[in-house]
Design a protein around this motif. Sequence first.
Motif, PDB file in Angstrom:
ATOM      1  N   ALA A 165      45.082  64.804  85.156  1.00  0.00           N
ATOM      2  CA  ALA A 165      44.695  65.570  86.343  1.00  0.00           C
ATOM      3  C   ALA A 165      45.894  65.781  87.263  1.00  0.00           C
ATOM      4  CB  ALA A 165      43.578  64.836  87.082  1.00  0.00           C
ATOM      5  N   THR A 166      46.621  64.720  87.530  1.00  0.00           N
ATOM      6  CA  THR A 166      47.752  64.801  88.457  1.00  0.00           C
ATOM      7  C   THR A 166      48.901  65.609  87.867  1.00  0.00           C
ATOM      8  OG1 THR A 166      47.107  62.585  89.206  1.00  0.00           O
ATOM      9  CG2 THR A 166      49.239  63.428  89.960  1.00  0.00           C
ATOM     10  N   ARG A 167      49.161  65.413  86.585  1.00  0.00           N
ATOM     11  CA  ARG A 167      50.242  66.170  85.941  1.00  0.00           C
ATOM     12  C   ARG A 167      49.955  67.665  85.978  1.00  0.00           C
ATOM     13  NH1 ARG A 167      51.461  65.451  79.616  1.00  0.00           N
ATOM     14  NH2 ARG A 167      49.589  66.748  79.546  1.00  0.00           N
ATOM     15  N   TYR A 168      48.690  68.059  85.797  1.00  0.00           N
ATOM     16  CA  TYR A 168      48.346  69.482  85.856  1.00  0.00           C
ATOM     17  C   TYR A 168      48.632  70.055  87.243  1.00  0.00           C
ATOM     18  CZ  TYR A 168      45.693  73.812  85.938  1.00  0.00           C
ATOM     19  OH  TYR A 168      45.323  75.130  86.067  1.00  0.00           O
ATOM     20  N   LEU A 169      48.284  69.309  88.284  1.00  0.00           N
ATOM     21  CA  LEU A 169      48.569  69.773  89.650  1.00  0.00           C
ATOM     22  C   LEU A 169      50.072  69.941  89.860  1.00  0.00           C
ATOM     23  CD1 LEU A 169      46.066  67.550  91.688  1.00  0.00           C
ATOM     24  CD2 LEU A 169      45.832  69.977  91.125  1.00  0.00           C
ATOM     25  N   ILE A 170      50.840  69.014  89.325  1.00  0.00           N
ATOM     26  CA  ILE A 170      52.305  69.101  89.435  1.00  0.00           C
ATOM     27  C   ILE A 170      52.829  70.311  88.675  1.00  0.00           C
ATOM     28  CG2 ILE A 170      54.470  67.939  88.828  1.00  0.00           C
ATOM     29  CD1 ILE A 170      52.953  65.264  89.268  1.00  0.00           C
ATOM     30  N   GLU A 171      52.295  70.537  87.468  1.00  0.00           N
ATOM     31  CA  GLU A 171      52.705  71.699  86.675  1.00  0.00           C
ATOM     32  C   GLU A 171      52.385  73.013  87.383  1.00  0.00           C
ATOM     33  OE1 GLU A 171      50.630  71.043  83.051  1.00  0.00           O
ATOM     34  OE2 GLU A 171      52.160  69.703  82.214  1.00  0.00           O
ATOM     35  N   MET A 172      51.361  72.997  88.228  1.00  0.00           N
ATOM     36  CA  MET A 172      50.998  74.194  88.994  1.00  0.00           C
ATOM     37  C   MET A 172      51.820  74.321  90.276  1.00  0.00           C
ATOM     38  SD  MET A 172      48.665  75.903  87.340  1.00  0.00           S
ATOM     39  CE  MET A 172      47.585  76.831  88.452  1.00  0.00           C
ATOM     40  N   GLY A 173      52.796  73.439  90.446  1.00  0.00           N
ATOM     41  CA  GLY A 173      53.733  73.549  91.558  1.00  0.00           C
ATOM     42  C   GLY A 173      53.424  72.688  92.757  1.00  0.00           C
ATOM     43  N   HIS A 174      52.413  71.831  92.674  1.00  0.00           N
ATOM     44  CA  HIS A 174      52.033  71.003  93.826  1.00  0.00           C
ATOM     45  C   HIS A 174      52.881  69.732  93.884  1.00  0.00           C
ATOM     46  CE1 HIS A 174      48.462  73.393  94.931  1.00  0.00           C
ATOM     47  NE2 HIS A 174      48.372  73.623  93.623  1.00  0.00           N
ATOM     48  N   GLN A 175      53.364  69.441  95.079  1.00  0.00           N
ATOM     49  CA  GLN A 175      54.125  68.217  95.340  1.00  0.00           C
ATOM     50  C   GLN A 175      53.353  67.289  96.286  1.00  0.00           C
ATOM     51  OE1 GLN A 175      57.710  67.575  94.309  1.00  0.00           O
ATOM     52  NE2 GLN A 175      56.999  69.047  92.771  1.00  0.00           N
ATOM     53  N   ASP A 176      52.550  67.876  97.153  1.00  0.00           N
ATOM     54  CA  ASP A 176      51.781  67.121  98.145  1.00  0.00           C
ATOM     55  C   ASP A 176      50.351  66.958  97.608  1.00  0.00           C
ATOM     56  OD1 ASP A 176      54.014  67.116  99.799  1.00  0.00           O
ATOM     57  OD2 ASP A 176      53.431  69.001 100.758  1.00  0.00           O
ATOM     58  N   ILE A 177      50.104  65.836  96.951  1.00  0.00           N
ATOM     59  CA  ILE A 177      48.844  65.627  96.226  1.00  0.00           C
ATOM     60  C   ILE A 177      48.170  64.352  96.725  1.00  0.00           C
ATOM     61  CG2 ILE A 177      47.785  65.275  93.964  1.00  0.00           C
ATOM     62  CD1 ILE A 177      50.344  66.611  92.766  1.00  0.00           C
ATOM     63  N   PRO A 236      47.683  67.718 102.479  1.00  0.00           N
ATOM     64  CA  PRO A 236      48.214  67.998 101.142  1.00  0.00           C
ATOM     65  C   PRO A 236      47.824  69.397 100.677  1.00  0.00           C
ATOM     66  CG  PRO A 236      46.262  66.638 100.979  1.00  0.00           C
ATOM     67  CD  PRO A 236      46.580  66.750 102.448  1.00  0.00           C
ATOM     68  N   THR A 237      48.538  69.895  99.692  1.00  0.00           N
ATOM     69  CA  THR A 237      48.178  71.207  99.131  1.00  0.00           C
ATOM     70  C   THR A 237      47.131  71.073  98.030  1.00  0.00           C
ATOM     71  OG1 THR A 237      49.936  71.113  97.449  1.00  0.00           O
ATOM     72  CG2 THR A 237      50.479  72.110  99.592  1.00  0.00           C
ATOM     73  N   ALA A 238      46.982  69.852  97.479  1.00  0.00           N
ATOM     74  CA  ALA A 238      46.047  69.636  96.381  1.00  0.00           C
ATOM     75  C   ALA A 238      45.406  68.261  96.492  1.00  0.00           C
ATOM     76  CB  ALA A 238      46.752  69.778  95.034  1.00  0.00           C
ATOM     77  N   VAL A 239      44.190  68.176  95.970  1.00  0.00           N
ATOM     78  CA  VAL A 239      43.422  66.937  96.009  1.00  0.00           C
ATOM     79  C   VAL A 239      42.886  66.627  94.616  1.00  0.00           C
ATOM     80  CG1 VAL A 239      41.329  65.823  96.891  1.00  0.00           C
ATOM     81  CG2 VAL A 239      42.746  67.202  98.420  1.00  0.00           C
ATOM     82  N   PHE A 240      43.080  65.408  94.170  1.00  0.00           N
ATOM     83  CA  PHE A 240      42.482  64.917  92.935  1.00  0.00           C
ATOM     84  C   PHE A 240      41.278  64.061  93.322  1.00  0.00           C
ATOM     85  CE2 PHE A 240      43.061  61.392  89.503  1.00  0.00           C
ATOM     86  CZ  PHE A 240      41.919  61.823  88.830  1.00  0.00           C
ATOM     87  N   ALA A 241      40.078  64.572  93.084  1.00  0.00           N
ATOM     88  CA  ALA A 241      38.841  63.825  93.330  1.00  0.00           C
ATOM     89  C   ALA A 241      38.471  63.107  92.035  1.00  0.00           C
ATOM     90  CB  ALA A 241      37.724  64.763  93.764  1.00  0.00           C
TER      91      ALA A 241
END
Length: 332
Positions: A165-177, A236-241
């Motif tokens: 989940a987190t790696r996908y957010l990073i691959e989409m350009g998110h740093q603030d997770i 953050p720009t993205a959230v992992f629930a």
Amino acid sequence: MTTMKDIARLAKVSTSTVSHVINNSRFVSEEVRQKVMRVVDELNYTPSVLARSLKIKETKTIGMLVTASNNPFFAQVVAEVERYCHQQNYQLILTNTNDDDELVQKNLQLFAQKQVDGVLLMCTESHFQSTDFCLKLPSVIMDWWPEELNADKIFENSELGGYLATRYLIEMGHQDIAILTGSFKKSLAVNRLNGYKKALQEANIPLREEWIIEKHFHFEGGIQAMQSLLKQKQRPTAVFACSDAMAVGAYQAAWVAGLQIPQDISIIGYDNIELAQYMSPPLTTIHQPKKLFAQLAVDTLLARIKNPEKKHRTFMLEPSLIIRSSVKRLIS
């Protein structure tokens, strides 16, 4: 009430022959079989399931003990367990303890009274604290249990799921997770957090402790966690629930705050419940193989029932990423 002796008398065969025909337990010539079955049909005879179970010490029933939860993931797993039990010609007795230790004891006593062949245990909430109890029936732990038991166990690789989940957010350009997680009393919450940390570390992204929000895995937990996050000075720009139920709550809190998903904030969930695909926008999530989970649990329990002395086993299921529309791409 018609008995096997009545059938034997009218068919002019022995009672044991009638038993072998009805239970298909030994070869009987086709001629004799047809003669017996004609009498069975004429008398509308139905074998006593209770009498048979007492004789062979098998009731063809499984008990399933679930602690209370409004998380749809568990409802889907229970439905799959029941469906697969029926396919295997077993009946399922389902009990919900509502996080009550006393009810655990009463339900286990109920299973013993009903002479179930085995028990499936699934603890859905981390604030449930089981007291010591003696479990003498063949058992399988599904997902998690608050104490160590002598039982087979079925888990999913939750650390890998958190990492994916987190790696996908990073691959989409998110740093603030940020991460919204259930209670750390529950091992899978810790494992998913470890996967999150691993992905951040690989990408050389600093860990921000204030963006680790611990609540519970249900809808209200997601609302509370997202509200806490949105009160912070930096968002953050993205959230992992860490569950889809939490993601639903996060959607609600974001909507109340006037935010759009994924334009203003991206969200990824965990579980791939049926509702995820119908959310607006459809939720990107980590898939848990619920059918396989249920089937493996039942098969493992049936194997334990047949061979109670064999060494206990632990199984690990692998999660996978389901990409939908709730994560915004920040890099081209």
